[in-house]
Motif scaffolding. Structure first.
Motif, mmCIF file in Angstrom:
data_model
loop_
_atom_site.group_PDB
_atom_site.id
_atom_site.type_symbol
_atom_site.label_atom_id
_atom_site.label_comp_id
_atom_site.label_asym_id
_atom_site.label_seq_id
_atom_site.Cartn_x
_atom_site.Cartn_y
_atom_site.Cartn_z
ATOM 1 N N VAL A 1 -7.086 -5.125 -0.979
ATOM 2 C CA VAL A 1 -6.483 -6.020 -1.963
ATOM 3 C C VAL A 1 -6.508 -4.860 -3.224
ATOM 4 O O VAL A 1 -5.523 -4.740 -4.156
ATOM 5 C CB VAL A 1 -7.118 -7.362 -2.624
ATOM 6 C CG1 VAL A 1 -6.671 -7.617 -3.778
ATOM 7 C CG2 VAL A 1 -6.949 -8.217 -1.366
ATOM 8 N N ALA A 2 -7.757 -4.331 -3.419
ATOM 9 C CA ALA A 2 -7.699 -3.225 -4.801
ATOM 10 C C ALA A 2 -6.810 -2.169 -4.441
ATOM 11 O O ALA A 2 -6.282 -1.825 -5.521
ATOM 12 C CB ALA A 2 -9.186 -2.739 -4.600
ATOM 13 N N ALA A 3 -6.556 -1.663 -3.176
ATOM 14 C CA ALA A 3 -5.700 -0.501 -3.038
ATOM 15 C C ALA A 3 -4.277 -0.857 -3.260
ATOM 16 O O ALA A 3 -3.592 -0.119 -3.863
ATOM 17 C CB ALA A 3 -5.895 0.114 -1.704
ATOM 18 N N THR A 4 -3.911 -2.161 -2.789
ATOM 19 C CA THR A 4 -2.614 -2.423 -2.784
ATOM 20 C C THR A 4 -2.196 -2.924 -4.171
ATOM 21 O O THR A 4 -1.057 -2.541 -4.792
ATOM 22 C CB THR A 4 -2.478 -3.760 -1.763
ATOM 23 O OG1 THR A 4 -2.811 -3.687 -0.533
ATOM 24 C CG2 THR A 4 -1.065 -4.488 -1.613
ATOM 25 N N ARG A 5 -2.974 -3.598 -4.980
ATOM 26 C CA ARG A 5 -2.638 -3.824 -6.356
ATOM 27 C C ARG A 5 -2.516 -2.591 -7.051
ATOM 28 O O ARG A 5 -1.480 -2.781 -7.922
ATOM 29 C CB ARG A 5 -3.935 -4.525 -7.055
ATOM 30 C CG ARG A 5 -3.987 -6.189 -6.536
ATOM 31 C CD ARG A 5 -5.293 -6.775 -7.261
ATOM 32 N NE ARG A 5 -5.488 -8.001 -6.879
ATOM 33 C CZ ARG A 5 -6.448 -8.921 -7.522
ATOM 34 N NH1 ARG A 5 -7.273 -8.518 -8.200
ATOM 35 N NH2 ARG A 5 -6.498 -10.123 -7.156
ATOM 36 N N SER A 6 -3.051 -1.587 -6.754
ATOM 37 C CA SER A 6 -2.686 -0.341 -7.593
ATOM 38 C C SER A 6 -1.833 0.560 -7.081
ATOM 39 O O SER A 6 -1.306 1.539 -7.800
ATOM 40 C CB SER A 6 -3.902 0.641 -7.432
ATOM 41 O OG SER A 6 -4.431 0.911 -6.072
ATOM 42 N N ALA A 7 -1.157 0.245 -5.915
ATOM 43 C CA ALA A 7 -0.093 1.029 -5.377
ATOM 44 C C ALA A 7 1.359 0.643 -5.915
ATOM 45 O O ALA A 7 1.522 -0.590 -6.387
ATOM 46 C CB ALA A 7 0.078 0.921 -3.727
ATOM 47 N N SER A 8 2.280 1.585 -5.861
ATOM 48 C CA SER A 8 3.598 1.395 -6.477
ATOM 49 C C SER A 8 4.286 0.822 -5.513
ATOM 50 O O SER A 8 4.195 0.807 -4.409
ATOM 51 C CB SER A 8 4.177 2.708 -6.754
ATOM 52 O OG SER A 8 4.448 3.622 -5.751
ATOM 53 N N ASP A 9 5.712 0.359 -5.742
ATOM 54 C CA ASP A 9 6.426 -0.117 -4.788
ATOM 55 C C ASP A 9 6.876 0.788 -3.900
ATOM 56 O O ASP A 9 7.216 0.859 -2.792
ATOM 57 C CB ASP A 9 7.714 -0.889 -5.621
ATOM 58 C CG ASP A 9 7.522 -2.152 -6.351
ATOM 59 O OD1 ASP A 9 6.530 -2.824 -6.322
ATOM 60 O OD2 ASP A 9 8.529 -2.850 -6.796
ATOM 61 N N VAL A 10 7.226 2.178 -4.404
ATOM 62 C CA VAL A 10 7.792 3.198 -3.884
ATOM 63 C C VAL A 10 6.489 3.410 -2.536
ATOM 64 O O VAL A 10 7.133 3.592 -1.463
ATOM 65 C CB VAL A 10 7.672 4.418 -4.490
ATOM 66 C CG1 VAL A 10 7.872 5.520 -3.850
ATOM 67 C CG2 VAL A 10 9.006 4.254 -5.638
ATOM 68 N N ALA A 11 5.373 3.313 -3.080
ATOM 69 C CA ALA A 11 4.519 3.885 -1.963
ATOM 70 C C ALA A 11 4.259 2.702 -0.909
ATOM 71 O O ALA A 11 4.192 2.728 0.381
ATOM 72 C CB ALA A 11 3.063 3.941 -2.476
ATOM 73 N N LEU A 12 4.220 1.234 -1.378
ATOM 74 C CA LEU A 12 4.272 0.041 -0.446
ATOM 75 C C LEU A 12 5.489 0.192 0.430
ATOM 76 O O LEU A 12 5.133 0.007 1.709
ATOM 77 C CB LEU A 12 4.056 -1.247 -1.330
ATOM 78 C CG LEU A 12 2.928 -1.332 -1.983
ATOM 79 C CD1 LEU A 12 2.685 -2.389 -2.743
ATOM 80 C CD2 LEU A 12 1.687 -1.461 -0.983
ATOM 81 N N ARG A 13 6.473 0.662 -0.022
ATOM 82 C CA ARG A 13 7.941 0.410 0.789
ATOM 83 C C ARG A 13 8.148 1.425 1.814
ATOM 84 O O ARG A 13 8.303 1.172 2.826
ATOM 85 C CB ARG A 13 9.214 0.509 -0.046
ATOM 86 C CG ARG A 13 10.446 0.459 0.467
ATOM 87 C CD ARG A 13 11.576 0.413 -0.592
ATOM 88 N NE ARG A 13 11.599 -0.478 -1.340
ATOM 89 C CZ ARG A 13 11.702 -0.652 -2.805
ATOM 90 N NH1 ARG A 13 11.258 0.471 -3.394
ATOM 91 N NH2 ARG A 13 11.818 -1.775 -3.394
ATOM 92 N N ALA A 14 7.481 2.845 1.476
ATOM 93 C CA ALA A 14 7.328 3.583 2.401
ATOM 94 C C ALA A 14 6.347 3.521 3.575
ATOM 95 O O ALA A 14 6.762 3.742 4.697
ATOM 96 C CB ALA A 14 6.804 5.053 1.539
ATOM 97 N N ARG A 15 5.197 2.871 3.248
ATOM 98 C CA ARG A 15 4.371 2.414 4.194
ATOM 99 C C ARG A 15 4.969 1.422 5.303
ATOM 100 O O ARG A 15 4.854 1.457 6.284
ATOM 101 C CB ARG A 15 3.076 2.067 3.670
ATOM 102 C CG ARG A 15 1.934 1.445 4.600
ATOM 103 C CD ARG A 15 1.380 2.090 5.760
ATOM 104 N NE ARG A 15 0.528 3.178 5.247
ATOM 105 C CZ ARG A 15 -0.791 2.946 4.865
ATOM 106 N NH1 ARG A 15 -1.329 1.719 5.233
ATOM 107 N NH2 ARG A 15 -1.634 3.874 4.632
ATOM 108 N N LEU A 16 5.632 0.489 4.547
ATOM 109 C CA LEU A 16 6.126 -0.462 5.170
ATOM 110 C C LEU A 16 7.254 -0.262 6.282
ATOM 111 O O LEU A 16 7.179 -0.360 7.214
ATOM 112 C CB LEU A 16 6.646 -1.770 4.282
ATOM 113 C CG LEU A 16 7.567 -2.896 5.012
ATOM 114 C CD1 LEU A 16 6.879 -3.933 5.860
ATOM 115 C CD2 LEU A 16 8.004 -3.634 3.635
ATOM 116 N N ALA A 17 7.993 0.917 5.592
ATOM 117 C CA ALA A 17 9.226 1.282 6.602
ATOM 118 C C ALA A 17 8.586 2.019 7.721
ATOM 119 O O ALA A 17 9.416 1.797 8.928
ATOM 120 C CB ALA A 17 10.290 2.214 5.585
#
Length: 380
Positions: free
Chosen positions: A97-113
């Protein structure tokens, strides 16, 4: 209409009751993305395009009905500690949760893809994706918005755990109020971690409040239940008409009876037991009782960082006493039923032409060659 003929299929598994098991030396025709014909290769009709698979086996694309693919960071150190004997309690979710809250949309989208592509490369053509690593209104909404870019099977899991620093009752009120209102437009489903054995999860009464609020908001229901010990999750899922109850490691005779008389699918997640050194669910008991069973990966950073549905099939066969045919059905048609979908998980006429092509002559190789990347997703 554009048609595409796949021929040279060494073995074709369709889950079509017209056929008595897999078809050998088979062919399949898709028109505009749907199955239009399947049968012996010698009887195949003409098509606009033709691809010869040179003896490869073809099965329905895997339906992974339980994943947590939107997150940041990893918990490799936690995994190492578990391998050394530290039990799993659910508390490590706070790290993600802590890591995800601080991550950008760009980073989350790249990991998800990257994870979605990894799953497809192993034969998965339908994915469910949950939130649950935000645990505040803004981040939960963000995670579901990103997940919706990848799949229509999105699940609101604000009731994953109770975050540190907030009273339980206050958090349930947040989940069922402002958080649900913000997230519902991006979600098809709602889920809750109903696990009295965990100090951070939700008991039966709390889970009921969450699920009833979600149902009132128009969402379908799912339940994480009976993973860490006996509890009310399975029977609550049946009572409220949830599409699935997932984990199902500790089930009473009453739980099994309730499931066997319902439309609620028991989704088993053997990668979690593999990654936590926990007891495996008794799939044989469920199948013998007539319960609909699905297999899914539960890909997440804490308890099963794997997108491989072939691995789940191999574990189900080796550790849960399922036959290869039962495990394949659970990973395809069972997963579709867990998502209440009738257009995927099989290759009957009219189904989506979502396939897994195997670099092998038979579906048996999914369990026979564990860890070997023999499957790839293909959508015609």
């Amino acid at each position: 209409m554009t048609s595409h003929l796949l021929t040279g299929i060494g073995e074709l598994v369709t889950h079509d009751p017209r056929f008595d098991g897999p078809l050998l030396d088979a062919a399949l025709v898709a028109e505009d993305g749907c199955v239009a014909w399947a049968g012996p290769a010698a009887d195949a009709p003409a098509a606009d395009r033709r691809t010869d698979l040179a003896g490869a086996a073809v099965v329905p694309g895997f339906v992974d009905s339980h994943t947590h693919l939107v997150f940041a960071g990893d918990r490799a150190a936690e995994f190492e500690a578990r391998m050394a004997g530290t039990p799993y309690t659910g508390g490590g979710i706070a790290t993600t949760v802590a890591a995800t809250r601080s991550a950008s949309d760009v980073a989350l989208r790249a990991r998800l893809a990257a994870l979605a592509a990894e799953a497809r490369a192993q034969g998965t053509t339908t994915l469910e994706i949950k939130s649950g690593y935000g645990l505040d209104v803004a981040t939960e909404e963000r995670l579901l918005r990103l997940a919706r870019e990848v799949t229509v099977e999105t699940t609101f899991l604000g009731a994953h755990v109770v975050p540190h620093g907030i009273e339980r009752a206050d958090y349930v009120a947040l989940v069922t109020g402002p958080m649900l209102a913000a997230c519902a437009p991006y979600a098809r489903w709602a889920d809750v971690f109903c696990e009295p054995a965990s100090p951070v999860a939700f008991d039966g009464d709390e889970a009921r409040v969450v699920l009833l609020a979600a149902r009132s908001a128009g969402l379908g229901l799912r339940v994480h239940g009976n993973q860490l010990g006996p509890g009310p999750g399975a029977q609550l899922a049946v009572e409220l008409g949830a599409a699935s109850v997932d984990h199902c490691t500790y089930l009473s005779a009453g739980d099994v009876d309730a499931l066997s008389g319902s439309d609620t699918v028991a989704t088993l997640l053997p990668g979690v037991e593999f990654s936590t050194r926990s007891p495996y669910p008794d799939a044989r008991r469920l199948l013998d009782a007539g319960v609909e069973v699905a297999l899914a990966s539960d890909c997440n950073p804490g308890t099963c960082f794997s997108t491989s549905m072939p691995l789940m099939i191999a574990l189900a066969v080796r550790e849960m006493r399922m036959t290869v045919a039962e495990a394949l059905r659970a990973a395809t048609l069972g997963g579709a039923h867990a998502l209440r979908r009738d257009d995927v998980g099989h290759l009957r006429l009219g189904a989506r032409a979502d396939l897994a092509v195997l670099d092998a002559p038979s579906h048996r190789h999914l369990a026979y060659r564990p860890g070997v990347p023999i499957a790839r997703g293909l959508t015609l």
